[in-house]
Design a protein around this motif. Structure first.
Motif, short mmCIF file in Angstrom:
data_model
loop_
_atom_site.label_atom_id
_atom_site.label_comp_id
_atom_site.label_asym_id
_atom_site.label_seq_id
_atom_site.Cartn_x
_atom_site.Cartn_y
_atom_site.Cartn_z
N HIS A 3 -1.93 0.13 -8.25
CA HIS A 3 -2.80 0.03 -9.43
C HIS A 3 -4.02 0.96 -9.31
O HIS A 3 -4.71 1.19 -10.29
N GLN A 4 -4.25 1.50 -8.10
CA GLN A 4 -5.40 2.41 -7.92
C GLN A 4 -5.00 3.87 -8.12
O GLN A 4 -5.84 4.76 -8.00
N LEU A 5 -3.71 4.11 -8.40
CA LEU A 5 -3.23 5.49 -8.54
C LEU A 5 -2.98 5.84 -10.00
O LEU A 5 -2.64 4.97 -10.81
N SER A 6 -3.07 7.15 -10.33
CA SER A 6 -2.70 7.61 -11.67
C SER A 6 -1.17 7.68 -11.74
O SER A 6 -0.49 7.61 -10.70
N SER B 290 -4.32 3.17 -0.35
CA SER B 290 -4.44 2.73 -1.75
C SER B 290 -3.24 1.87 -2.15
O SER B 290 -2.17 1.94 -1.54
N TYR B 291 -3.45 1.11 -3.25
CA TYR B 291 -2.37 0.30 -3.84
C TYR B 291 -1.98 0.92 -5.17
O TYR B 291 -2.78 1.66 -5.77
N SER C 94 0.88 -1.18 0.00
CA SER C 94 0.00 0.00 0.00
C SER C 94 0.92 1.22 0.00
O SER C 94 2.13 1.12 0.25
N GLN D 119 0.10 10.53 -9.62
CA GLN D 119 0.02 10.23 -8.17
C GLN D 119 1.14 9.28 -7.78
O GLN D 119 1.78 9.45 -6.75
N LYS D 120 1.39 8.29 -8.65
CA LYS D 120 2.44 7.32 -8.34
C LYS D 120 3.81 8.01 -8.28
O LYS D 120 4.62 7.73 -7.40
N LEU E 116 -5.14 8.63 0.60
CA LEU E 116 -4.52 7.70 -0.36
C LEU E 116 -3.58 6.70 0.31
O LEU E 116 -3.10 5.77 -0.33
#
Ligand SMILES: Nc1ncnc2c1ncn2[C@@H]1O[C@H](COP(=O)(O)OP(=O)(O)OP(=O)(O)O)[C@@H](O)[C@H]1O
Ligand code: SF4
Ligand SMILES: [Mg+2]
Length: 325
Positions: free
Chosen positions: A150-153, A147-148, A108, A156-157, A144
């Motif tokens: 794959h859930q971020l743009s 979040s993991y 995460s 964001q990553k 966030l």
């Protein structure tokens, strides 16, 4: 301003592969020297394969040099035992081109941001508060944390990657094409985030890119590499003296049509790093080539205006002091 990083005569060769082939040597980085002052941004620019990432890994001592020296804050990094090198590494961090590779997909955001502290054995009073302050620092909502990847743009990553790199309060951040995999609008946001963080945290950056226009906008100094060698070092607002830098600049993106120049397209192949020519490696692509260029490698020399260039026939504008142009 004091010197934070000094690189002297750094080279890295790789052994060629192939079971039956005579083992050849690949020259990825050859005799690179530069200094970086505290609080400054040095841009490293050049085409794909010219050795930018290898140079970054050598500076961070993630790989060993064939020759040369890296001095960080007055300490010769090769002289350090493993444990002290690990401690020093807290002060030098790397941000990758690909935000996907920076974060383990099973982690995460919270885990990813706490990992540097675990690796360095740093105990935190309140891990959740630390995670929230790191997310806030890079302009991300603290929700966030759960979040993991794959859930971020992508943007964001990359912000998480930057927060992770800054978690241990480094002095030097090596940014290896941090915006190359992002959309243009997201690139601009990441560049302004990096600018803000540099001012707020007093950071020093080594900023790697293949885009000379972006490097000139963002950096104080520009170091141009061609086939593993430094061909020019100049202030970012100076006129190029090396024909390769000129061609890179002419082909870089210029958003204002009134500022667009006649594009000098680079033709000809880049020679192989296995068979470096005796003279200038840019000779087969250079509009200013002379007989001397093909036989003798031009050393990196300082022009009257202070910029450094490795060329027998540098462009006259840059070679002259500003008052004579
Ligand atoms: N471990 C290795 N073994 C053999 N060759 C290598 C190794 N690492 C890098 N190289 C070679 O060294 C050269 C420089 O690679 P490097 O990744 O530093 O280039 P780069 O300028 O970062 O390119 P890009 O802009 O595509 O990221 C390349 O030709 C690459 O294939
Ligand atoms: S040394 Fe010669 S071939 Fe190389 S860049 Fe300068 S003018 Fe061109
Ligand atoms: Mg690279």
């Amino acid at each position: 301003m004091t010197e934070l990083l000094k690189v002297t005569g750094l080279s890295r060769r790789f052994a060629g592969g192939g079971l039956f082939r005579k083992r050849k040597v690949f020259h990825a980085v050859s005799d690179v020297s530069f200094t970086l002052k505290r609080g400054q941004i040095l841009g490293i620019v050049g085409e794909s394969g010219c050795g930018k990432s290898t140079l970054a890994r050598l500076v961070l001592r993630l790989i060993d040099a064939s020759e040369g020296q890296v001095t960080f804050d007055g300490v010769d990094m090769a002289s350090l035992p493993r444990r002290e090198l690990r401690r020093l590494r807290q002060r030098m961090q790397l941000v990758f081109q690909d935000p996907y590779s920076a974060i383990d997909p099973r982690y995460s955001v919270r885990d990813a941001l706490l990992e540097p502290f675990k690796v360095q054995g740093v105990k935190l009073g309140s891990p959740d508060e630390k995670v929230a302050s790191l997310l806030d620092m890079v302009g991300l909502n603290t929700s966030l944390a759960r979040s993991y990847p794959h859930q971020l743009s992508g943007g964001q990553k990359q912000r998480v990657g930057i927060a992770r790199a800054l978690a241990l309060n480094p002095s030097l951040v090596v940014l290896d094409e941090p915006t190359a995999s992002l959309d243009v609008s997201v690139q601009a946001q990441i560049v302004s985030l990096l600018e803000r963080l540099r001012h707020e945290l007093g950071l020093t950056y080594l900023f790697i890119s293949h885009d000379l226009g972006l490097v000139r906008y963002f950096c104080d100094q520009v170091l141009v590499m061609y086939l593993g060698r430094v061909v020019e070092v100049m202030p970012s607002d100076a006129e190029p003296a090396h024909p390769y830098t000129r061609a890179l600049l002419d082909s870089s993106f210029e958003p204002d049509p009134r500022q667009r120049r006649t594009i000098t397209r680079l033709s000809g192949e880049v020679p192989s790093g296995y068979d470096l020519p005796a003279g200038c490696a840019f000779a087969n692509r250079c509009p200013r080539v002379s007989d001397l260029c093909r036989g003798v490698l031009a050393p990196l020399s300082t022009l009257p205006n202070g910029q450094q260039v490795a060329c027998h026939n540098p462009l006259i504008d840059a070679a002259l002091p500003a008052a004579c142009r």
